[in-house]
Design a protein around this motif. Structure first.
Motif: not given
Length: 217
Positions: A151-155, A134-137
């Protein structure tokens, strides 16, 4: 109620849309316009609720790993993290519904050593492959216990906007904000294998407050 700065654009569009629809419906439908306006006003109230910024008394943490978001723990498992750590580690995933506070917080204190944005798909956020497809950081912090924590932010299927404000060499403070995700998503935290995990699948977390793990110094 304090609102997050990311609410500005969404609220402007929502208010203008509701005002336009309201004017048209009142002109043509008169009292029957309430059938249209009441659901729209409820939706506007939910948008205000989504962007709320609750007060949190954030403590100082050295060894503790705090919940980076409000939500529900949906995964705790050993995985191979191939972007930064390139090693086996423990992944703790927290799913956020649209009704949760969507402020993203540092899980540990230390120095930011890595950040990257990845475009991608929009699989449902609880899908296991969403962490890599997914789109992520991705952000990595060298903690005060001398560990690298990723750590990841995941859309998700609904979430279509991820923002993160941190930069390499920033000082990370556990529980303090580093980003935001709009409308339902997930946060993954990757921890050393010898980390003491203090949460379990199904636990509800409060970002910046609840301690989900403890790393050995």
């Amino acid at each position: 109620m304090k609102l997050h700065k990311e609410s500005k654009g969404t609220l402007i569009v929502a208010i203008l849309f509701i005002a336009f629809v309201g004017a048209i419906s009142i002109y043509y439908l008169h009292l029957w316009s309430l059938v249209i306006m009441i659901p729209l006003l409820i939706m506007l109230g939910l948008i205000f609720w989504f962007f709320r910024v609750p007060y949190r008394a954030i403590l100082d943490h050295n060894e503790n790993v705090v919940a980076p978001v409000d939500g529900k723990v949906v995964m705790i498992k050993e995985v191979f993290e191939d972007e930064v750590l390139k090693a086996n580690c423990i992944q703790v995933s927290i799913f956020m519904s649209p009704l949760n506070v969507h402020i993203c917080r540092y899980p540990v204190s230390g120095d930011v050593i890595y950040k990257k944005y990845h475009p991608g798909k929009y699989l449902v956020a609880w899908h296991e492959k969403s962490s890599t497809e997914n789109e992520r950081t991705t952000v990595a912090v060298k903690s005060m216990t001398n560990h690298q924590v990723v750590f990841r932010q995941i859309a998700g299927y609904v979430a279509r906007r991820i923002v993160f404000y941190c930069n390499i060499e920033d000082k990370a403070k556990a529980g303090h904000e580093f980003g935001f995700i709009k409308f339902g998503s997930r946060m993954d935290v990757f921890l050393p294998l010898d980390t003491e995990i203090l949460c379990k699948i199904g636990d509800k977390t409060k970002g910046g407050i609840d301690v989900i793990a403890r790393m050995k110094d």
